[in-house]
Scaffold this motif. Structure first.
Motif, PDB file in Angstrom:
ATOM      1  N   GLN A 198       0.815  -1.220   0.000  1.00  0.00           N
ATOM      2  CA  GLN A 198       0.000   0.000   0.000  1.00  0.00           C
ATOM      3  C   GLN A 198       0.847   1.267   0.000  1.00  0.00           C
ATOM      4  O   GLN A 198       0.532   2.267   0.642  1.00  0.00           O
ATOM      5  CB  GLN A 198      -0.977  -0.002   1.177  1.00  0.00           C
ATOM      6  N   GLU A 199       1.926   1.233  -0.754  1.00  0.00           N
ATOM      7  CA  GLU A 199       2.765   2.418  -0.945  1.00  0.00           C
ATOM      8  C   GLU A 199       2.254   3.139  -2.189  1.00  0.00           C
ATOM      9  O   GLU A 199       2.734   2.943  -3.298  1.00  0.00           O
ATOM     10  CB  GLU A 199       4.230   2.006  -1.085  1.00  0.00           C
ATOM     11  N   TRP A 200       1.263   3.996  -1.985  1.00  0.00           N
ATOM     12  CA  TRP A 200       0.484   4.513  -3.108  1.00  0.00           C
ATOM     13  C   TRP A 200       1.231   5.558  -3.934  1.00  0.00           C
ATOM     14  O   TRP A 200       0.931   5.753  -5.120  1.00  0.00           O
ATOM     15  CB  TRP A 200      -0.844   5.056  -2.619  1.00  0.00           C
ATOM     16  N   VAL A 259      -3.780   7.988  -4.076  1.00  0.00           N
ATOM     17  CA  VAL A 259      -2.586   8.708  -3.660  1.00  0.00           C
ATOM     18  C   VAL A 259      -2.924  10.079  -3.085  1.00  0.00           C
ATOM     19  O   VAL A 259      -3.949  10.682  -3.429  1.00  0.00           O
ATOM     20  CB  VAL A 259      -1.623   8.855  -4.856  1.00  0.00           C
ATOM     21  N   THR A 260      -2.060  10.567  -2.214  1.00  0.00           N
ATOM     22  CA  THR A 260      -2.085  11.958  -1.784  1.00  0.00           C
ATOM     23  C   THR A 260      -0.719  12.553  -2.103  1.00  0.00           C
ATOM     24  O   THR A 260       0.277  11.835  -2.242  1.00  0.00           O
ATOM     25  CB  THR A 260      -2.353  12.097  -0.283  1.00  0.00           C
ATOM     26  N   ALA A 299       3.511   6.237  -9.388  1.00  0.00           N
ATOM     27  CA  ALA A 299       4.671   6.472 -10.251  1.00  0.00           C
ATOM     28  C   ALA A 299       4.831   5.334 -11.256  1.00  0.00           C
ATOM     29  O   ALA A 299       5.041   5.560 -12.458  1.00  0.00           O
ATOM     30  CB  ALA A 299       5.925   6.629  -9.404  1.00  0.00           C
ATOM     31  N   ALA A 300       4.752   4.083 -10.777  1.00  0.00           N
ATOM     32  CA  ALA A 300       4.898   2.931 -11.670  1.00  0.00           C
ATOM     33  C   ALA A 300       3.737   2.846 -12.654  1.00  0.00           C
ATOM     34  O   ALA A 300       3.925   2.502 -13.827  1.00  0.00           O
ATOM     35  CB  ALA A 300       4.991   1.652 -10.848  1.00  0.00           C
ATOM     36  N   ASN A 332       4.759  15.822  -7.907  1.00  0.00           N
ATOM     37  CA  ASN A 332       5.070  15.919  -9.336  1.00  0.00           C
ATOM     38  C   ASN A 332       4.640  14.685 -10.114  1.00  0.00           C
ATOM     39  O   ASN A 332       4.340  14.770 -11.310  1.00  0.00           O
ATOM     40  CB  ASN A 332       6.565  16.170  -9.532  1.00  0.00           C
ATOM     41  N   TRP A 333       4.595  13.543  -9.450  1.00  0.00           N
ATOM     42  CA  TRP A 333       4.100  12.339 -10.124  1.00  0.00           C
ATOM     43  C   TRP A 333       2.599  12.458 -10.408  1.00  0.00           C
ATOM     44  O   TRP A 333       2.120  11.987 -11.440  1.00  0.00           O
ATOM     45  CB  TRP A 333       4.383  11.103  -9.278  1.00  0.00           C
ATOM     46  N   ILE A 334       1.857  13.103  -9.513  1.00  0.00           N
ATOM     47  CA  ILE A 334       0.426  13.338  -9.753  1.00  0.00           C
ATOM     48  C   ILE A 334       0.252  14.232 -10.973  1.00  0.00           C
ATOM     49  O   ILE A 334      -0.580  13.975 -11.857  1.00  0.00           O
ATOM     50  CB  ILE A 334      -0.235  13.966  -8.508  1.00  0.00           C
TER      51      ILE A 334
END
Length: 498
Positions: A117-119, A180-181, A124-125, A199-201
């Protein structure tokens, strides 16, 4: 071509070979195994493979197909691209690199991050997976997707329709974004190292915007686009890999290492500027300030471009030093999507809605961003010479985007030309500008700025006044796959170009 030049050096400490070894029952005691593998090892390995392929093979092929590049005097390495062709064999290495390396590594990161659960890492992936599959669909039209990673022993995964893959990728981005947050952490990575998910968002939203805009011409995605644009959470800087390239063998930016470095023992030059982009950026009484940022002047300090479909191999006049070369450096970035591209998509979004004011504002912003990225001034003068035209918005955006991407992202430019149909083919062909039998007949002044032209020798299955619309299925994918479909033809558009 210098294969995998970047991988061996940079990824050696990141267990590049472990993308296979963690799946191998014969685990080496000196290599990471599945028991001690983690996302922070596999993510950079995936990124390096993406950078090596997208920043080299895709840049070179896109540059030839978009008529930014042509083949230099006396060499023939990419003469086939200059004639608008691609073989099943030529793209096999790139296809394998993106599927067996990039996507397999990302699949592991997705599995690991989902279970833990490392969102931030999961988003990113997911974003890089969507980006990579988008590239494959845009090249081939149809590729294995739903069965591609389910069973690694399945040598004949079914090919999915490009439109279905796009839809599935967009859905996957929506799921990842919902989890994600901005404060979520992201594992070790090369794009946004040591940062949270902010930045990934933004990057995920930019990938969604590009894919939805490409779909918008063939299906109704207006509600999704409206919601995404209303949110407005897009990148605030060009999304690009940079900062880790070094002026050392095996660690240079991929295009530079391929075409400009002699570290591998080769001094052969292949890529030179095309008269189409030179003739558009340099017109009577005006030179686009970005020209010198994208291309180097020739030996006479002039900007001169060559002709698609020939390498002038029999001429005594047009030696290698006659042509301009692309600007490149060992640390040049590998761009995934630029602010300029995003603004052009937003301009098109508003133009389709009939909102000329907003369309023009984003068009202007796209050009301003392009000039800023190139490190030059003069955007206002360019805009005054080439103002946004709501009535002919596809031409307005298409030509300006083509120019803006000349030194940044040639592959995406080839995609956008196929989608927008601009720049269009003019009335002048390659054979009008040069007679192969007459050395002094070269007449680039006949070229009409802002147009494409039929190569002087064009691949017969493409023909006159047409682009190469898709690649034949990669030999490494289709040769032993009983589910591989029949190739529809070089001039049959991928789904979003129909």
């Amino acid at each position: 071509m210098k294969k995998l030049f970047l991988i061996a050096t940079i990824a050696s400490g990141l267990a590049f070979t472990s993308c296979d070894s963690y799946l191998d029952i014969n685990e080496s005691p000196n290599s990471p195994t599945e028991s001690n593998m983690n996302a922070g090892i596999m993510m950079p390995a995936a990124e390096i493979n993406l950078v090596a392929t997208y920043g080299d093979f895709m840049r070179i092929t896109g540059g030839y197909f978009a008529q930014y590049y042509t083949q230099t005097y006396g060499t023939s390495n990419y003469l086939d691209y200059s004639k608008f062709t691609m073989s099943a064999t030529r793209s096999s290495g790139a296809y394998t690199q993106l599927t067996s390396r990039t996507l397999k590594s990302l699949d592991y990161v997705l599995r690991f991050s989902r279970e833990s659960q490392e969102w931030g890492t999961y988003l990113a992936a997911t974003t890089l997976k969507a980006f990579t599959y988008q590239v494959l669909v845009d090249c081939y039209g149809e590729v294995p997707y739903t069965e591609a990673m389910q069973d690694l022993n399945n040598m004949s995964p079914k090919y999915d329709e490009g439109s279905d893959i796009y839809d599935a990728l967009i859905d996957s981005l929506d799921v990842a974004l919902s989890k994600v947050t901005a404060a979520n952490k992201v594992c070790t990575n090369l794009l946004y190292p040591d940062q949270d998910a902010t930045n990934w968002i933004r990057f995920a939203n930019a990938v969604k915007l590009k894919m939805l805009m490409r779909e918008s011409g063939v299906k109704d995605v207006q509600a999704k686009l409206d919601a995404l644009v209303a949110q407005g959470n897009f990148p605030t800087a060009d999304v690009e890999y940079k900062g880790f390239f070094k002026n050392e063998s095996g660690q240079m930016s991929p295009f530079y290492a391929e075409e400009f470095s002699s570290a591998w023992g080769s001094t052969q030059q292949n890529v030179v500027a095309n008269l189409a982009i030179i003739g558009t950026m340099q017109q009577s009484g005006y030179t686009d300030p970005r020209l010198a940022a994208f291309f180097r002047p020739n030996g006479n300090k002039e900007f001169v471009g060559g002709l698609s479909g020939t390498n002038f191999s029999t001429t005594k006049t047009f030696k290698s030093s006659y042509w301009c070369r692309p600007v490149a450096s060992y640390d040049m970035p590998v761009s995934l999507i630029s602010l300029s591209e995003i603004e052009f998509f937003l301009s098109e979004y508003y133009a389709k809605k009939g909102d000329a004011a907003n369309a023009a504002a984003h068009y202007d912003a796209a050009i301003q961003a392009s000039f800023a990225s190139a490190g030059v001034s003069g955007a206002d003068q360019y805009i005054a010479r080439n103002p946004f035209d709501q009535v002919n918005y596809k031409q307005s955006i298409g030509v300006a985007k083509w120019v803006a991407l000349a030194g940044v992202n040639t592959f995406e430019s080839w995609c956008e030309i196929r989608r927008l149909d601009y720049p269009a083919f003019g009335n002048v062909s390659g054979s009008d500008m040069y007679d192969l039998q007459k050395d002094a007949s070269f007449a680039p002044d006949k070229y009409v700025p802002g147009t494409l032209y039929t190569p002087i020798q064009v691949f017969g299955e493409v023909g006159a006044n047409k682009l190469l619309e898709r690649w034949p299925y990669a030999e490494s994918s289709a040769a032993r796959n009983g589910n591989a479909p029949a190739f529809p033809g070089y001039t049959v558009p991928v789904f979003w170009g129909k």
